[in-house]
Design an enzyme around this catalytic site. Structure first.
Site, mmCIF file in Angstrom:
data_model
loop_
_atom_site.group_PDB
_atom_site.id
_atom_site.type_symbol
_atom_site.label_atom_id
_atom_site.label_comp_id
_atom_site.label_asym_id
_atom_site.label_seq_id
_atom_site.Cartn_x
_atom_site.Cartn_y
_atom_site.Cartn_z
ATOM 1 N N TYR A 115 -9.836 -12.099 11.154
ATOM 2 C CA TYR A 115 -10.502 -12.363 9.882
ATOM 3 C C TYR A 115 -9.947 -13.621 9.206
ATOM 4 O O TYR A 115 -10.035 -13.794 8.002
ATOM 5 C CB TYR A 115 -10.419 -11.185 8.926
ATOM 6 N N GLU A 148 0.824 -1.214 0.000
ATOM 7 C CA GLU A 148 0.000 0.000 0.000
ATOM 8 C C GLU A 148 0.866 1.276 0.000
ATOM 9 O O GLU A 148 0.774 2.117 0.889
ATOM 10 C CB GLU A 148 -0.958 -0.015 1.194
ATOM 11 N N GLU A 170 -5.007 -8.509 -1.328
ATOM 12 C CA GLU A 170 -5.289 -8.566 0.110
ATOM 13 C C GLU A 170 -6.723 -8.107 0.309
ATOM 14 O O GLU A 170 -7.072 -6.974 -0.042
ATOM 15 C CB GLU A 170 -4.328 -7.682 0.910
ATOM 16 N N LYS A 213 -5.481 7.914 -8.469
ATOM 17 C CA LYS A 213 -4.442 8.722 -9.103
ATOM 18 C C LYS A 213 -3.094 8.007 -9.036
ATOM 19 O O LYS A 213 -2.339 7.976 -10.007
ATOM 20 C CB LYS A 213 -4.363 10.090 -8.413
#
Length: 514
Positions: A365, A198, A318, A253
């Site tokens: 999770y 990220e 992910e 962007k």
């Protein structure tokens, strides 16, 4: 007289209660009939690979070496049940990971035992310490070997995210990457690669900004390294941005500008997707059709903005229900299962060719808990792998927004019937749903149907023990039995309240599933 009045009153109350119960029975068991239509003549696009459903393990889980035992037989069996698949090792801590072929546990910012064998490692330690990218941790060659042997034994392909924060003022420093590449090639490990996790959010996480143009330059450098060190055939996957959001246009962007500069160096466009914030998400959020619709909107936005690069496959590298480690009691229970099944359906429909679930183990999770007990989403994933084939079918459904329907050709390993179709559906309502099988693919009333209904005991959506056709699922063998109900000579199926259904429909008119 008084006793007679009481008797009349009592009878009236009982009568009213029976009427109310009858009303509930009608509401929850009769349901509105919907129509599932699949036509005989249709083109098959897209076609998903066998490893479409994959999973990840967060790099933080290997920071503590006792946390995940990759040699554990039971863990290997649980992972192998989902094969073929990819195992991604990534996450925020991947940008604080340093590889060392040698075991140097005493390395700190103040001391690193320098030798010819540890030079690249100590240089990497100094780099992270200089910029205060802390805490860092060292992954040894032994742990790296355990991870790769785990992948070999479980028929999974490793996707590894290299540390993007190992850099000088201008570009990525590749010495530590070269060390892991050379070590891996010497061991003949088969690995695909990423660089950074990220990166569009680095200014929030690390107080550092890396422009998409700079990242594209770093990817070019990595591609050359892979080609030079024996990994020319390995996939390079990126840039792993966050999901597109209206109030945060920087994600799109960043993706577009990265592709404009680096599309020649990557094999896959990749991004991450979550629906909800783990801190604030509620049970009703998890079962709200508006929440499920977020993914289709995000996929369309990402595909529309990058359609110039449509020839490069798109992955979700992910993804899970809620970010921030998952919502306890929701993400790791049956409450999160509709989101997962719907994500698989939508992703296949929109030609996302790989979906990497966060995570196999670790966090709230995961598919498997810390005691190596499979959670509801693991069971549903195994069922999906067994029943759902590669070819995605066009299906239309005349029903409410609380029922979600998807269809594929059936997995050829399940049946020799080349006309078989697998339909899977989600019922988000506390009432029964009935579906009439319609369209030219379904001829007459002689259909042969294998039915798998997943539900929760007493409709407890927070349960971690789910029912298959009314019977609880327990893990007792490496190849768990999951027996269907058989429906013959029918043209309709139904679902209980709050349930998920899979139907393998044989003897259809489809000839193109061969």
């Amino acid at each position: 007289m008084i006793s007679n009045k009481r008797l009349v009153a009592t009878c009236a109350i009982i009568f009213c209660c029976n009427i109310a119960l009858l009303g509930l029975f009608v509401k929850y068991n009769i349901g509105e009939k919907c129509y599932i239509t699949i036509d005989e003549h249709q083109k098959f696009h897209p076609i998903i690979p066998d490893d479409f459903l994959s999973f990840g393990i967060d790099t933080s889980e290997i920071e503590n070496y006792d946390k995940v035992n990759f040699t554990n037989t039971r863990l290997r069996e649980l992972a192998a049940a989902l094969a073929p698949a990819r195992l991604r090792l990534g996450g925020t801590m991947s940008d604080r990971l340093i590889f060392s072929s040698e075991d140097i546990p005493s390395a700190t910012c103040n001391y690193c035992p320098l030798s010819a064998a540890t030079e690249a490692t100590c240089t990497a330690v100094q780099t992270l310490c200089k910029h205060k990218f802390l805490p860092f941790f060292i992954m040894t060659g032994q742990k790296w070997t355990e991870i790769n042997e785990f992948c070999i034994k479980t028929n999974t392909k490793l996707l590894f995210s290299l540390n993007l924060l190992l850099r000088d003022d201008h570009e990525w420093k590749s010495q530590n990457a070269i060390e892991i590449l050379e070590y891996s090639k010497h061991k003949n490990f088969d690995v695909d690669w990423q660089l950074g996790n990220e990166p569009n959010s680095f200014h929030h996480v690390f107080n550092l900004s890396i422009s998409p143009q700079t990242l594209a330059h770093d990817y070019k450098k990595l591609r050359k390294l892979l080609n030079h060190h024996g990994y020319k055939k390995s996939l390079l996957v990126g840039p792993d941005t966050t999901r597109p959001q209206e109030h945060q246009p920087n994600c799109l962007k960043y993706m577009v500008e990265f592709l404009g500069n680096g599309s020649h160096y990557i094999n896959v466009r990749s991004w991450h997707q979550y629906y909800l914030n783990s801190r604030t998400a509620t049970l009703e959020d998890f079962w709200n059709p508006d929440t499920l619709e977020l993914l289709s909107e995000q996929i369309k936005i990402m595909q529309n903005h990058t359609k110039k690069y449509h020839n490069i496959p798109m992955w979700l590298t992910e993804t899970s229900s809620s970010y921030g480690g998952g919502a306890p009691g929701l993400s790791n229970s049956y409450a999160g299962t509709p989101l997962w099944v719907d994500k698989l359906g939508l992703s296949a429909k929109y030609n996302i060719t790989t979906v990497i679930r966060q995570s196999l183990i670790g966090g709230n999770y995961s598919l498997i808990d810390d005691k190596l007990e499979p959670l509801p989403d693991w069971w549903v994933s195994v069922l999906y792998k067994r029943l759902v084939g590669n070819k995605v079918l066009k299906v239309s459904c005349k029903c409410s927004r609380y029922q979600r329907i998807y269809a594929h050709c059936t997995n050829r390993k399940y049946t020799n019937d080349t006309t078989a179709v697998t339909i899977y559906a989600i019922n988000l309502q506390m009432e029964k749903a009935k579906f009439l099988l319609n369209g030219t693919a379904f001829h007459g009333d002689d259909l042969n149907i294998d039915e798998y209904i997943i539900s929760a005991p007493s409709n407890n959506r927070r349960t971690k023990t789910i029912l298959l056709n009314g019977w609880p699922l327990y893990y007792e063998s490496s190849v768990p039995e999951m027996q269907p109900n058989h429906i013959k000579y029918g043209n309709h199926v139904s679902m209980p309240p709050y349930s998920i259904g899979f139907w393998v429909i044989k003897n259809t008119s489809l000839k193109n599933c061969k």
